[in-house]
Design an enzyme around this catalytic site. Structure first.
Site, PDB file in Angstrom:
ATOM      1  N   CYS A 165      -0.333   4.160   2.271  1.00 53.20           N
ATOM      2  CA  CYS A 165      -0.125   3.894   3.712  1.00 53.20           C
ATOM      3  C   CYS A 165       1.341   4.097   4.101  1.00 53.20           C
ATOM      4  CB  CYS A 165      -0.502   2.460   4.084  1.00 53.20           C
ATOM      5  SG  CYS A 165      -2.014   1.861   3.355  1.00 53.20           S
ATOM      6  N   ASP A 166       2.269   3.684   3.229  1.00 54.24           N
ATOM      7  CA  ASP A 166       3.676   3.564   3.663  1.00 54.24           C
ATOM      8  C   ASP A 166       4.682   4.445   2.932  1.00 54.24           C
ATOM      9  OD1 ASP A 166       2.900   1.646   5.488  1.00 54.24           O
ATOM     10  OD2 ASP A 166       3.114   0.002   4.074  1.00 54.24           O
ATOM     11  N   CYS A 211       0.838  -1.205   0.000  1.00 53.81           N
ATOM     12  CA  CYS A 211       0.000   0.000   0.000  1.00 53.81           C
ATOM     13  C   CYS A 211       0.869   1.249   0.000  1.00 53.81           C
ATOM     14  CB  CYS A 211      -0.915  -0.006   1.234  1.00 53.81           C
ATOM     15  SG  CYS A 211      -1.855   1.518   1.432  1.00 53.81           S
TER      16      CYS A 211
END
Ligand code: NAP
Length: 313
Positions: free
Chosen positions: A137-138, A134
């Site tokens: 997200c990261d 993701c």
């Protein structure tokens, strides 16, 4: 007792909820995570008709508006895992992770798909320690570091472009010498400085201590292996995997007909082999997996249900 229970709160489920709500069907949407499904963690949506191009439409903003629309027309929501289903009974029974059993005269399966894994040594071990599925997200963990992206479809190339906003260098590792992404996406990648393609290459192993710092690469034409080490000053690098998806259909096995890959087979009205059970979006056996096709599937299923539910005694 609901007229309709929709399992999954992505664009397909939300669109079905909107149409069912407007048809005055008493409707529940069950979502195990957060609204939006896979698209909810996508940074930019440019090809859903009406999305705010140029104003940065994210999957989250788009699906949040879809949720509000479904809610406005009377859809209920519950946030729980579905652990068991009995689709052949009437009413259909859906058991939630908290032990509650929900009953519905009809069910739409809109559970979507989840990221496919590379299945190479080190992938599982370093998941969350350099390996990610993701970008939204990261990505910020890799500010000014080097990142590898695996895959050659729309997801890999689009997410690589997004990652380049953070990372110093992004290399897309493609196992063959062709991409599957749209031409417009490839063009944008070519115009992104610091973004490179490495064709005919696979990642064979992922190593680290304690974060990913070494990859074993294979040249798929010659079979030759090579080692790629993280820059000494960095001491780590990121590996983002976007190699397609697998349908989330495990709990429906043995009840609805599926392909060998686990995609649920429907007719053009989204009907499965079980009366009053429908499947829509990415979990379905479909030629195109897009937000617009999931939304379209949802509307077709809801309108079909509005007619077919009247046949129940
Ligand atoms: P995809 O289109 O199926 O592409 C998967 C890519 O990963 C292919 O390049 C494939 O290579 C490669 N791959 C598969 N297994 C691999 C492995 N074990 N090791 C290395 N590479 C591997 O998947 P996706 O990009 O996740 O997209 C899924 C669906 O969502 C598609 O229908 C896509 O069009 C859609 N989508 C659309 C958009 C958009 O319209 N903006 C954005 C994202 C996703 P091969 O070609 O060699 O098989």
């Amino acid at each position: 007792m609901y007229d309709l229970v929709i399992i999954g709160g992505g664009p397909g489920g939300l669109s079905a909820g909107l149409y069912a709500g407007r048809a005055r069907l008493n409707t529940l949407i069950i979502e195990k995570g957060s609204i939006g499904g896979q698209i909810g963690i996508t940074d930019s949506i440019e090809n859903y008709p009406g999305s705010l191009v140029g104003e940065h439409e994210s999957g989250k903003t788009l699906t949040e508006r879809m949720r509000k629309q479904a809610e406005h027309f009377g859809c209920d929501f519950v946030f729980e895992d579905v652990v068991e289903v009995d689709l052949k009974s009437q009413p259909k029974k859906i058991t939630l992770g908290n032990g509650d059993v929900v009953e519905g005269k009809s069910v739409i399966i809109a559970t979507g798909a989840s990221p496919r894994k590379l299945n190479v040594p080190g992938e599982k071990e370093f998941s969350g320690k350099g390996v990610s599925y993701c970008a939204t997200c990261d990505a910020n963990f890799f500010e000014d570091f080097e990142v590898f992206v695996v895959g050659g479809g729309n997801s890999a190339v689009e997410e690589a472009i997004y990652l380049k906003k953070f990372a110093r260098k992004v290399t897309i590792v493609v196992r063959r010498d062709v991409l599957r992404c749209d031409a417009v996406v490839k063009e944008e990648a070519d115009n992104t400085e610091g973004l490179e393609f490495m064709y005919n290459t696979s990642i064979k192993e992922i190593h680290g201590d304690p974060l990913v710092n070494k990859l074993i690469l294979v040249d798929n034409k010659t079979g030759e292996e090579s080692e790629y080490l993280a820059d000494e000053d960095d001491g780590l690098m990121g590996v983002f995997v976007f190699v397609g998806t697998d349908p989330q259909s495990e709990i429906f096995k043995g009840q609805v007909e599926m392909t060998d890959n686990g995609n649920i087979i429907t007719d053009e009205l989204m009907r499965t082999n079980i009366p009053l059970v429908y499947a829509i979006g990415d979990v379905r056996d479909t030629p195109l997996r897009q937000v617009v096709t999931a939304a379209s599937d949802g509307s077709i299923a809801a309108v079909t249900i509005e007619k077919e539910i009247k046949t129940l005694k």
